[in-house]
Design an enzyme around this catalytic site. Structure first.
Site, PDB file in Angstrom:
ATOM      1  N   GLY A  82       0.810  -1.207   0.000  1.00 23.24           N
ATOM      2  CA  GLY A  82       0.000   0.000   0.000  1.00 23.24           C
ATOM      3  C   GLY A  82       0.842   1.256   0.000  1.00 23.24           C
ATOM      4  N   GLU A 135      -3.677  -2.854  12.319  1.00 28.34           N
ATOM      5  CA  GLU A 135      -2.794  -3.894  11.809  1.00 28.34           C
ATOM      6  C   GLU A 135      -2.490  -4.970  12.858  1.00 28.34           C
ATOM      7  OE1 GLU A 135       1.559  -1.842  12.113  1.00 28.34           O
ATOM      8  OE2 GLU A 135      -0.055  -0.696  11.188  1.00 28.34           O
ATOM      9  N   ARG A 186      -0.270 -10.708   7.856  1.00 25.99           N
ATOM     10  CA  ARG A 186      -0.793 -10.646   9.218  1.00 25.99           C
ATOM     11  C   ARG A 186      -1.701 -11.846   9.525  1.00 25.99           C
ATOM     12  NH1 ARG A 186       2.982  -7.175  10.837  1.00 25.99           N
ATOM     13  NH2 ARG A 186       2.772  -5.112   9.911  1.00 25.99           N
TER      14      ARG A 186
END
Length: 432
Positions: free
Chosen positions: A98, A316, A388
């Site tokens: 990103g 996150e 993640r």
């Protein structure tokens, strides 16, 4: 949410046979590395990024800057950056980064070439439209075919008028950071005004502002939802990159889930990284957390406590925290993270699906998850090409036999050889 294509040979998540006692050294921060690289490319002279993270995301950023004409060269463990003339057409591969998709287009307006951006298939679903519209309003030529998504082309004119722009950054704080990072080089600077739901991950904007000030850039962030960057030079500054504190989450969870002890070396006294919130989160879950001698030491409890948390500013961390909540002895509610549906995958639905696959009692909410104690069992934990999610899978494997993590190699996005480092941490040794 579509089912991901199966990946052969899921990785058996290692499980320790006793509480651990480990020392861990983490690679550098992706967020700090990519901001440092971009600011070095915009600076008045050469500089050095010391001990950067070298992972897929940061290598993509370095490659993007090289494609524009910036010199980014290996200098031992460091990167030496020499600003260059941005006077060429180029192709930029965003991968799943990103920061590349959002941070590089605003600087391309300062170039005199046409730059085409694309990335991995899922990247075409990640939000970028509001930032592209803001760039157009500031005087940058953008051709996205009306999609507001990858692929798109930015045509630089050598300068950008800049000025005041209104943007809805509720989908990503990176929209704001992207404009601020380039803003000092715009003719009138940039005055970014957010309208809409609260901006997620505000610590990342604070990180951007702090780094700009380190480069001598004047930033006014005194008003809520407004950030103004004055036009002017970007000083050349060498950066020492901190360890990536968000990547600390699974290693600290190793202590939390096993009732053991983990020391992470080099934990900064003060930082803008959202991962620093792990200290408070793990304390609330019953861990003993101590910052001592520049290290962070976490000791896990006999039984983890559930938590009720608004993770809006640290979204996150949600996958790792959710995995620990599934191992806790009381219910948990994770809220405020609707925006993580637009991350590498729809993380809320992915977590609900994969935790459920292992037997967790989980309810998906619009902005989070409710998780209640349940008996878990082994299964393949799918990652949806999301690093993640892989962290969540290996954390569950600490306490559940037979967990197999699909595509663990996706962790290379921000942590090279995570699987090797994780195996050493679980079974003995110090990852590096």
């Amino acid at each position: 949410m579509s089912e991901p294509a199966p990946v052969p040979d899921p990785w058996p998540a290692p499980r320790p046979d006793a509480p651990v006692d480990r020392v861990v050294r983490l690679p550098g921060s992706k967020s700090l590395t990519n901001r440092a690289l971009l600011l070095a490319a915009l600076a008045e002279g050469p500089s050095v990024v010391r001990r950067p993270l070298r992972s897929r995301d940061t290598l993509l950023m370095a490659a993007a800057l090289r494609a524009l004409g910036t010199g980014v060269e290996d200098h031992g463990d460091d990167w030496a950056v020499v600003p260059g003339a941005w006077d060429r057409d180029a192709e930029v591969d965003c991968g799943l980064a990103g920061t590349v998709m959002r941070f590089v287009p605003p600087v391309v307006g300062l170039a005199t070439g046409s730059v085409h951006f694309d990335g991995d298939p899922h990247m075409r679903q990640r939000p970028v439209g509001p930032m592209l519209a803001a760039l157009s309003a500031l005087g940058v030529r953008v051709d996205d075919g009306g999609r507001g998504a990858l692929p798109f082309t930015v045509a630089g004119a050598g300068s950008v008028p800049g000025g005041t722009v209104t943007i809805d950054a509720s989908a990503s704080s990176q929209f704001v950071s992207a404009l601020l990072l380039a803003g000092a080089r715009y003719d009138a600077g940039v005055d970014v005004r957010h309208v809409g739901k609260p901006v997620p991950s505000l610590p990342h904007i604070e990180m951007t502002v702090e780094m700009l000030r380190q480069h001598g850039v004047e930033v006014d962030d005194s008003d809520a939802n407004r950030w103004a960057v004055r036009p002017g030079p970007v000083a050349a500054v060498d950066h020492d990159i901190e360890p990536d504190l968000s990547n600390a989450a699974p290693f600290l969870a190793l202590a939390a889930a096993t009732g053991g002890r983990v020391r992470v070396t080099g934990w900064p006294e003060r930082t803008t990284q959202p991962g620093d919130e792990l200290r408070e989160i793990l304390t609330l879950m019953g861990c003993r957390v101590e910052h001592t001698g520049g290290d962070l030491v976490v000791e896990g409890p006999e039984r983890l406590d559930g938590v009720d948390l608004d993770l809006h500013d640290v979204g996150e961390l949600t996958p790792a925290v959710a995995a620990l909540c599934a191992l806790a002895g009381s219910p948990s509610h994770l809220r405020g993270v609707a925006h993580i549906r637009g991350h590498e995958t729809d993380r809320i639905t992915a977590l609900a699906t994969e935790l459920g696959r292992l037997g967790a009692d989980v309810t998906e909410r619009e902005d989070g998850l409710s998780i209640r104690p349940a008996t878990l069992h082994g299964a393949t934990f799918r990652t949806y090409a999301d690093h993640r999610m892989a962290h969540a899978g290996v954390i569950l494997g600490l306490a559940v036999d037979g967990v197999r993590v699909e595509d663990v190699a996706t962790t290379a996005k921000t942590f090279p050889d995570f699987a090797g480092a994780w195996s050493l941490a679980v079974h003995g040794g110090s990852p590096s």
